[in-house]
Design an enzyme around this catalytic site. Sequence first.
Site, mmCIF file in Angstrom:
data_model
loop_
_atom_site.group_PDB
_atom_site.id
_atom_site.type_symbol
_atom_site.label_atom_id
_atom_site.label_comp_id
_atom_site.label_asym_id
_atom_site.label_seq_id
_atom_site.Cartn_x
_atom_site.Cartn_y
_atom_site.Cartn_z
ATOM 1 N N CYS A 89 57.050 -67.196 67.272
ATOM 2 C CA CYS A 89 57.613 -68.255 66.434
ATOM 3 C C CYS A 89 56.681 -69.478 66.434
ATOM 4 O O CYS A 89 55.612 -69.438 65.841
ATOM 5 C CB CYS A 89 59.028 -68.584 66.894
ATOM 6 N N HIS A 195 61.982 -63.206 67.573
ATOM 7 C CA HIS A 195 62.086 -63.546 68.990
ATOM 8 C C HIS A 195 62.508 -62.324 69.817
ATOM 9 O O HIS A 195 63.705 -62.148 70.096
ATOM 10 C CB HIS A 195 63.132 -64.649 69.195
ATOM 11 N N GLU A 197 62.300 -61.887 72.945
ATOM 12 C CA GLU A 197 62.867 -62.301 74.239
ATOM 13 C C GLU A 197 64.372 -62.520 74.150
ATOM 14 O O GLU A 197 65.066 -62.532 75.178
ATOM 15 C CB GLU A 197 62.170 -63.568 74.749
#
Length: 230
Positions: A89, A195, A197
Amino acid sequence: MKFGVVVFPGSNCDRDVHDALVHDLKQECIMLWHKNEDLSQFTLDDCIVLPGGFSYGDYLRTGAIARFSPIMKSVVEFAKRGGKVLGICNGFQILCEAHLLPGALLRNEEQKFICRNIFIKDADGDVLKIPIAHGEGRYYANEETVNELEENGRVLLHYCDENGNITPEANHNGSVRNIAGICNKERNVFGMMPHPERACSAALGNTDGRKLFNKLFLTANIATASTVHN
């Protein structure tokens, strides 16, 4: 493999990345303050991660100030020597500003911040559900650059629908040719807007992010793919 996660003023996904790597993927991970220029503890088999967030409040434009943080000189040198670097990002935006990756991330096509689960298709043809959260995620590069990216298998991720179809409707931010993630010519620098994660824990109801991390770094992986499957 060891990971270093850079913390810029305004980073808000640094701990998310750390927790996903340490607790979900069982990897060693070290937090790196942006004023720390010393990366000597990392080998070329390790990876430096530039996380998401709003580094320096996105002043001037996203990633523009973070690109000049003291640590970035070391990150650029690390990448040029062959070390792995991942930008997620805002990290992707910083990599483009630092000219480690081509192109730029522009304001989303509808001029709105987007935060939702979406689907991406990787270079192996696998469809993954990964969250996005950005206001300036519209990847842009000129036609010559995009052609080169696609012809050389450097587009690692495309926005798609749940069945893997790469369509305009699945292109949530208006990125050129539905591009969600790319790598450099040497295939050691990776940038993506989604994302992973945030999709590594069963407690969150989604572990597709683990698959993406594993493919990039921990197993036979999409980073070595030579073609893109449409």
